[in-house]
Design an enzyme around this catalytic site. Structure first.
Site, short mmCIF file in Angstrom:
data_model
loop_
_atom_site.label_atom_id
_atom_site.label_comp_id
_atom_site.label_asym_id
_atom_site.label_seq_id
_atom_site.Cartn_x
_atom_site.Cartn_y
_atom_site.Cartn_z
N HIS B 111 0.84 -1.21 0.00
CA HIS B 111 0.00 0.00 0.00
C HIS B 111 0.87 1.25 0.00
O HIS B 111 0.87 2.01 0.96
CB HIS B 111 -0.90 0.01 1.24
N PRO B 112 1.58 1.49 -1.09
CA PRO B 112 2.57 2.57 -1.08
C PRO B 112 1.97 3.98 -1.05
O PRO B 112 2.69 4.94 -0.85
CB PRO B 112 3.36 2.34 -2.38
N LYS B 113 0.66 4.09 -1.26
CA LYS B 113 0.06 5.44 -1.25
C LYS B 113 -0.84 5.67 -0.05
O LYS B 113 -1.81 6.42 -0.11
CB LYS B 113 -0.70 5.67 -2.55
N ASN B 114 -0.52 5.03 1.05
CA ASN B 114 -1.35 5.11 2.23
C ASN B 114 -0.62 5.92 3.31
O ASN B 114 0.55 5.66 3.61
CB ASN B 114 -1.62 3.66 2.69
N HIS B 150 4.41 10.15 -0.73
CA HIS B 150 4.69 9.63 0.61
C HIS B 150 6.14 9.17 0.72
O HIS B 150 6.79 9.39 1.74
CB HIS B 150 3.76 8.45 0.92
#
Lengths: 414, 331
Positions: B111-114, B150
């Site tokens: 979940h790299p965009k969390n 992020h």
């Protein structure tokens, strides 16, 4: 002098399809990931523009806002979300706000029963130690608090206003304030410029703002303005549409807009409008996305008011309002209702809210003048460019809470 | 986000069926009766979260609660309450944080965009006071998406907090070579210089040279032009007095190039000259007007209104008027 224009409505005209060829991305023989992705999006948009032109020849009423379809989809989402929405289980006050604001832009009135149910649910999301979580039993979070307070202001009943525990809300904001003037998203949570905006928005809407609470905040926000002119999430990062909106709106709420470099901000933001697609990108050399119709588009009325303060008031909003409406109406509407990021992406509630908000901004010029692409029936209600709820809701909340005392909590590190 | 999904419930044993959880009463969500923003949870989701609410209410900081937060976080990694409670447990049980660091890498990868998973990572690194794995981790993520906000935020924080600037400029160089339009990389270049050498005269000189070379490669690359402006913010003389830059721009213009970013740059040079006074004011003004017109009508039509505004602003400035022309509806 200006009032007489309040009902002037002008039809925006579509850009000439043949001319758009010249507006496509120039790759300059440097094929990179950025250029490949950009060209791919332009291709899919061009295909949609092309088929739209054919339909336009038959139906001069186009482009048409799918008002009925959007309303149906939104009403459905308000009470029923399939299991795939579990990733928004910590954002349910957001879901309420996105839907209520969208419906109000579409000029849908809510029944009293529904209003009561909404207030009942939002109250269950309020935490005993102040602020609202994303759902019942979750910790308070500045963003879900912003969403809950905005939703309650849209509902606008006495019950809705009284649902907010203002004393505890102020205590929550004091708790999440940092020593350098910024705000955490929750107790123990991350710090970024959204926290500042959400804190300022709810504090001013509910009349709990104090000088102490926002001491040092303007300076911190200014430290987020980058060499490009936009604002970043934290000092040092890249200028970004969502964060730029938060930064600019925050400065205006603090009455300190003059502290930022407005000319640089304006230069950056005008360049975020895509010359072919007509919509906005969030960052330099990134792709168009329907949600930036508001995050970037909504900044223009704010910049306008800043320039007016400097006696440099432009004659109009400084972006291409017609081109933005083209992108939203032609490329971002899902046929069964709801709006989206870009062609080929699924519809969702977030993009429905911000594409509609951006459409409203693009339709309503300064001085009450309107610029409507397509039939006059496409017209949406106005939105307040700082809070992104209807301007009347801001006024009514203001007059309600201004009669109440401001609580006296102070940031805990003092 | 899809409109439907199912958690893999085949091999799953519900918490309500686990003997080691017999002592706990699940706490259903307090939603009321009205079905507002009601997500149709899968049975697994409801089960896990009913038990999560139970341990949260009791503030049970135990091994089994720790395991439960993992299940809850995997079902919805955006649930910040779950992550915060997980951190509370990690601390209370004095857990091996390196193990947790490994787990966080796995979940960031998924979940790299969390927001929450990156924040979790940052707190762990703060607790461990060890950022030795952060550059590598962010590079892995940036390999897939070189503009992941992020990842850049985490990387900047780690670099600044633990003074890891040493090889960063080389990394940035590589990224700009890979994609000259990667604006995040250009921003990182600014970040590194701003926090290390600063924009001294020598640095400015070499950075301007670097940037002009990149502009030569792609003249319509906004990232490089914006960076050039960023550099000149540090030139005491301003935007229009740096000979290397002005010569380059004039030559490019003379060669027939009409990149809107070149023309825009020339407009801002004129604007600055008008503000500072001196020189051939009439010529500068005529030029600004001509440039703005060609941008408005030919080279940058989406920004017509902006260029008209700029033309007028410069004209008003030259005429020494603080009062702009009246709004359109007055005439």
């Amino acid at each position: 002098m200006r009032k007489q224009n309040a009902n002037i409505s002008m039809a925006a005209t579509l850009r000439k399809f043949e001319d758009l060829k010249n507006e496509k991305f120039n790759e300059e023989d440097q094929i990179t990931v950025t250029s490949e992705e950009q060209i791919q999006v332009e291709r899919s948009v061009q295909e949609i523009f092309r088929s739209f032109r054919l339909r336009c020849d038959i139906d001069s009423n186009l482009p048409k806002l799918l008002r009925w379809e959007h309303i149906q989809a939104l009403k459905h989402w308000l009470t029923f979300l399939p299991p795939g929405y579990k990733s928004l289980d910590a954002s349910r006050t957001w879901i309420c706000y996105w839907i209520l604001h969208s419906l109000s832009l579409l000029e849908v009135k809510l029944s009293d029963d529904l209003k009561d149910s909404l207030v009942d649910f939002l109250k269950r999301c309020q935490c005993s130690d102040g602020g609202f979580g994303g759902g019942p039993g979750q910790m308070a979070h500045t963003a879900t608090t912003y969403a809950a307070v905005c939703a309650l202001c849209i509902i606008g009943t006495q019950k809705a206003y009284d649902a907010i525990n203002r004393d505890k809300l102020q205590q929550f904001l004091c708790d999440v304030k940092t020593e350098d003037g910024a705000f955490c998203m929750h107790r123990g949570g991350e710090i970024d410029i959204r926290g500042v905006y959400c804190a300022l928005a709810v504090a001013t809407l509910t009349n709990i703002s104090t000088e102490k609470l926002f001491e040092g905040t303007a300076e911190w926000v200014i430290s987020c303005q980058t060499y490009e002119g936009g604002f970043s999430g934290c000092p040092g990062l890249e200028a970004h549409g969502g964060y730029a909106f938060c930064g600019l709106a925050s400065l205006l709420l603090l009455n300190k807009g003059h502290l930022c470099d407005v000319d640089a901000l304006l230069r950056w933001i005008v360049n975020k409008q895509m010359k072919f697609e007509g919509g906005f990108q969030g960052r330099t050399n990134k792709l168009v996305d329907g949600c930036y119709s508001f995050w970037q588009g909504g900044a223009f009325p704010l910049i306008h008011s800043l320039l007016a303060q400097e006696n440099k008031e432009p004659k109009w909003l400084l972006f291409d309002q017609g081109a933005l409406q083209e992108y939203i109406l032609i490329c971002c509407q899902y046929p069964a209702g709801g709006l989206l990021d870009k062609p080929g992406r699924p519809r969702d509630i977030y993009h429905t809210c911000y594409a509609l908000s951006g459409l409203s901004i693009a339709q309503h010029s300064i001085d009450g003048e309107k610029l409507i692409l397509g039939s006059p029936e496409n017209k949406l209600a106005k939105t307040h460019p700082i809070y992104n709820i209807g301007p009347d809701y801001v006024l009514r909340a203001g007059s309600y809470y201004s009669k109440l005392d401001i609580p006296g909590n102070e940031p805990s590190f003092l | 986000m899809g409109d439907s999904s199912s958690d893999d419930e085949n091999a799953w044993v519900f918490y309500k069926d686990r003997p080691e959880w017999k002592d706990v009463d699940p706490v259903p969500q307090d939603d009321g009766n009205a079905d507002i923003a009601a997500i149709r949870y899968t049975a697994k989701f409801k089960d896990v979260y009913d038990y999560f609410r139970a341990v949260l209410t009791k503030q049970e900081k135990s091994e089994r609660a720790l395991q439960l937060t993992k299940d809850a976080a995997e079902l919805n990694p955006a649930n910040y309450t779950v992550w915060q409670f997980r951190r509370d447990i990690l601390k209370a049980l004095n857990k091996d944080l390196y193990e947790e660091l490994e787990y966080s890498q796995h979940i960031i990868d998924e979940h790299p965009k969390n927001y929450q998973v990156w924040h979790h990572r940052r707190v762990l690194v703060e607790w461990l006071k060890d950022a030795s794995k952060e550059l590598h981790l962010t590079e892995l993520i940036l390999n897939d998406d070189a503009k992941n906000y992020h990842a850049w935020q985490h990387r900047q924080w780690a670099i600044k907090t633990f003074n890891l600037f040493e090889n960063e400029l080389a990394y940035v160089d590589q990224l700009i070579q890979d994609d000259i339009r990667n604006n995040s990389a250009w921003n990182q270049r600014y970040f590194v210089i701003n926090n290390t050498s600063g924009f001294t005269c020598e640095v400015l000189k070499s950075e301007i040279k670097y940037t002009l070379e990149k502009i030569k490669i792609a003249k319509e690359n906004e990232s490089a032009w914006n960076y050039l402006r960023g550099l000149l913010l540090h030139d005491k003389e301003g935007l229009s007095k740096n000979e290397t830059v002005t010569n380059y721009c004039e030559e490019l213009y003379s060669s027939g190039n009409r990149s809107p970013f070149l023309l825009a740059f020339l407009v801002d040079m004129c604007d600055e000259q008008v503000s500072q006074g001196g020189g051939d004011m009439r010529y500068t003004l005529e030029r600004a007007e001509e440039l703005c017109n060609s941008l408005a009508n030919q080279y940058d039509k989406i920004r017509t209104k902006y260029w008209q505004y700029m033309a007028e602003k410069i004209k008003n400035k030259a005429e020494g008027k603080s009062e702009p022309s009246p709004p359109s509806d007055d005439s």
